[in-house]
Design a protein around this motif. Structure first.
Motif, PDB file in Angstrom:
ATOM      1  N   ARG A  12      -1.239   6.673  -3.610  1.00 43.45           N
ATOM      2  CA  ARG A  12      -2.532   6.365  -3.003  1.00 43.45           C
ATOM      3  C   ARG A  12      -3.147   5.100  -3.597  1.00 43.45           C
ATOM      4  O   ARG A  12      -4.355   5.038  -3.867  1.00 43.45           O
ATOM      5  CB  ARG A  12      -3.498   7.534  -3.199  1.00 43.45           C
ATOM      6  CG  ARG A  12      -3.007   8.876  -2.697  1.00 43.45           C
ATOM      7  CD  ARG A  12      -2.869   8.889  -1.188  1.00 43.45           C
ATOM      8  NE  ARG A  12      -2.335  10.157  -0.689  1.00 43.45           N
ATOM      9  CZ  ARG A  12      -2.086  10.394   0.593  1.00 43.45           C
ATOM     10  NH1 ARG A  12      -2.297   9.439   1.493  1.00 43.45           N
ATOM     11  NH2 ARG A  12      -1.603  11.555   0.976  1.00 43.45           N
ATOM     12  N   THR A  13      -2.304   4.075  -3.769  1.00 39.02           N
ATOM     13  CA  THR A  13      -2.760   2.847  -4.428  1.00 39.02           C
ATOM     14  C   THR A  13      -2.328   1.630  -3.611  1.00 39.02           C
ATOM     15  O   THR A  13      -1.268   1.637  -2.988  1.00 39.02           O
ATOM     16  CB  THR A  13      -2.190   2.748  -5.856  1.00 39.02           C
ATOM     17  OG1 THR A  13      -2.608   3.890  -6.598  1.00 39.02           O
ATOM     18  CG2 THR A  13      -2.677   1.474  -6.562  1.00 39.02           C
ATOM     19  N   ARG A  14      -3.159   0.587  -3.682  1.00 40.49           N
ATOM     20  CA  ARG A  14      -2.849  -0.688  -3.028  1.00 40.49           C
ATOM     21  C   ARG A  14      -2.662  -1.734  -4.110  1.00 40.49           C
ATOM     22  O   ARG A  14      -3.567  -1.976  -4.925  1.00 40.49           O
ATOM     23  CB  ARG A  14      -3.965  -1.090  -2.067  1.00 40.49           C
ATOM     24  CG  ARG A  14      -3.728  -2.396  -1.306  1.00 40.49           C
ATOM     25  CD  ARG A  14      -4.848  -2.589  -0.283  1.00 40.49           C
ATOM     26  NE  ARG A  14      -4.677  -3.789   0.495  1.00 40.49           N
ATOM     27  CZ  ARG A  14      -5.202  -4.978   0.187  1.00 40.49           C
ATOM     28  NH1 ARG A  14      -5.931  -5.096  -0.924  1.00 40.49           N
ATOM     29  NH2 ARG A  14      -5.015  -6.025   0.953  1.00 40.49           N
ATOM     30  N   ALA A  15      -1.492  -2.376  -4.134  1.00 47.12           N
ATOM     31  CA  ALA A  15      -1.191  -3.408  -5.110  1.00 47.12           C
ATOM     32  C   ALA A  15      -1.089  -4.753  -4.410  1.00 47.12           C
ATOM     33  O   ALA A  15      -0.452  -4.866  -3.357  1.00 47.12           O
ATOM     34  CB  ALA A  15       0.108  -3.093  -5.843  1.00 47.12           C
ATOM     35  N   GLU A  34       4.992   7.933  -6.604  1.00 46.67           N
ATOM     36  CA  GLU A  34       5.133   6.516  -6.929  1.00 46.67           C
ATOM     37  C   GLU A  34       6.261   5.880  -6.121  1.00 46.67           C
ATOM     38  O   GLU A  34       7.298   6.498  -5.888  1.00 46.67           O
ATOM     39  CB  GLU A  34       5.414   6.363  -8.430  1.00 46.67           C
ATOM     40  CG  GLU A  34       5.498   4.922  -8.896  1.00 46.67           C
ATOM     41  CD  GLU A  34       5.772   4.823 -10.383  1.00 46.67           C
ATOM     42  OE1 GLU A  34       4.828   4.533 -11.133  1.00 46.67           O
ATOM     43  OE2 GLU A  34       6.935   5.049 -10.790  1.00 46.67           O
ATOM     44  N   VAL A  75       4.320   1.005  -7.465  1.00 44.20           N
ATOM     45  CA  VAL A  75       3.008   1.244  -6.863  1.00 44.20           C
ATOM     46  C   VAL A  75       2.676   2.726  -6.995  1.00 44.20           C
ATOM     47  O   VAL A  75       3.377   3.572  -6.423  1.00 44.20           O
ATOM     48  CB  VAL A  75       2.996   0.820  -5.383  1.00 44.20           C
ATOM     49  CG1 VAL A  75       1.595   0.942  -4.810  1.00 44.20           C
ATOM     50  CG2 VAL A  75       3.508  -0.602  -5.218  1.00 44.20           C
ATOM     51  N   PRO A  76       1.610   3.081  -7.749  1.00 44.56           N
ATOM     52  CA  PRO A  76       1.238   4.487  -7.923  1.00 44.56           C
ATOM     53  C   PRO A  76       0.831   5.131  -6.599  1.00 44.56           C
ATOM     54  O   PRO A  76       0.555   4.436  -5.604  1.00 44.56           O
ATOM     55  CB  PRO A  76       0.050   4.420  -8.890  1.00 44.56           C
ATOM     56  CG  PRO A  76       0.183   3.084  -9.558  1.00 44.56           C
ATOM     57  CD  PRO A  76       0.768   2.181  -8.531  1.00 44.56           C
ATOM     58  N   THR A  88       0.840  -1.192   0.000  1.00 45.10           N
ATOM     59  CA  THR A  88       0.000   0.000   0.000  1.00 45.10           C
ATOM     60  C   THR A  88       0.875   1.242   0.000  1.00 45.10           C
ATOM     61  O   THR A  88       1.685   1.435   0.914  1.00 45.10           O
ATOM     62  CB  THR A  88      -0.935   0.019   1.218  1.00 45.10           C
ATOM     63  OG1 THR A  88      -1.702  -1.191   1.240  1.00 45.10           O
ATOM     64  CG2 THR A  88      -1.872   1.208   1.156  1.00 45.10           C
TER      65      THR A  88
END
Length: 344
Positions: free
Chosen positions: A138-141, A83, A135-136, A77
């Protein structure tokens, strides 16, 4: 869990952060929210991915027979506004000499070990094309990974961790990995000795896990002195997870140690599923400060007594000399002269 120290300051910072994260996972009682809040200070987190509505997991648990491939997923997260590039790897877990949990550095994870040992479970992990993940903001991968258990892998526990690294920081997530087959819980306690005196006394000892599963040991201390039983320590859980094949050196505080006594110690260590292990040692407690003062006092008293004896003996000698020089009564009379001639 601390990572073995590295030459650079950046790696030392990684070690401290990784230690905090892995200890949370080892405890098993820390919530995912707590772990995430701690990791979020750096702008990103790594944790086991939740399965649907299932509760968050503090660590991975994977088990299967030798020769199979196990699967799971890691959640990354990015809570920051930029990024993040995260690098993933597997790592062997082990006990340090003092009992803490640690992971082997990246250069020993897949290419073998400097001590010539066979690569451990850290080399069984594969992240496929996702070894490096962008991971961009505010993103969860969610990143899938596999653990391939070699056909010749031994049954039992193979402690490991998933290590995520980004921006000079590492986060470790515990992996409790078990290969199916017979398990053996066995341990021994060795090298028992006593250090210090009084309230500062500690009992030093070594624990060895001789089985193939991780152990949560408990220790009890019993002491027998010249005058009967001495206060020891009742059984208590030790703050260590003893991994298979590992040896750790620990100390146990002994506030009930006597001040003056000759004591026989018995250490008993137990763990679920394992037979109790015992070891004995002897310790002699002498308050050397008091003994030194007492010795000095006795020496002083002995000196006074000796001086008195010498004085009395001297007086007696002088008295004897005086008695030998006195004239004998009757010998002080004037000598008698013989008279000749007739009387008148």
């Amino acid at each position: 869990m601390p990572v073995p120290p590295t030459p650079t300051t950046g790696r030392r910072l990684c070690t401290a952060l990784l230690a905090a994260t892995l200890l949370l996972g080892a405890a098993g009682g820390a919530t995912a929210a707590t772990a995430a809040a701690t990791a979020d200070e750096a702008g990103w987190t790594a944790e086991p991915a939740a399965a649907g509505a299932a509760p968050a997991r503090p660590y991975f648990y994977l088990a299967g027979p030798a020769g199979t491939v196990l699967e799971d997923r890691l959640a990354l997260t990015n809570t920051s506004d930029r990024e993040r590039t995260v690098t993933l790897r597997g790592a062997d877990a082990y006990n340090t000499a003092a009992g803490a949990l640690a992971v082997r550095p990246a250069d020993l994870a897949a290419g073998g070990r400097r001590d010539g040992g066979v690569p451990g479970a850290g080399s069984w992990f594969s992240f496929g094309a996702a070894t490096t993940v962008k991971v961009p903001p505010r993103t969860r991968a969610v990143v899938p990974f596999t653990v391939t258990l070699p056909p010749a892998s031994l049954p039992g526990d193979h402690p490991a961790a998933v290590i995520a690294a980004a921006d000079g920081r590492e986060v470790g997530v515990r992996v409790h990995l078990r290969v199916g087959g017979p398990t053996l819980a066995a341990l021994t306690v060795e090298d028992v000795s006593v250090r210090g005196r009084g309230a500062r006394a500690v009992v030093a000892y070594t624990l060895v896990n001789r089985g193939n599963v991780a152990l949560a040991p408990e220790l009890a201390l019993r002491a027998e002195g010249l005058f009967g039983e001495v206060p020891g320590r009742t059984a208590r859980a030790l703050p260590v997870e003893l991994l298979p094949g590992q040896r750790v050196s620990l100390t146990e505080p002994w506030p009930g140690a006597p001040v003056l006594d000759d004591v026989d110690l018995t250490l008993t260590v137990t763990a679920p599923g394992a037979a109790p292990a015992t070891a004995t040692a002897s310790a002699r407690f002498v308050p050397w400060g008091v003994a030194a003062r007492l010795g000095a006092g006795l020496c002083g008293l002995g000196g006074v007594v000796l001086a008195a004896l010498l004085l009395v003996r001297g007086r007696r000698a002088r008295g004897a000399a005086t008695a030998d020089g006195e004239p004998v009564p009757g010998e002080n009379r004037a000598p008698e002269h013989e008279l000749t001639g007739a009387s008148r």
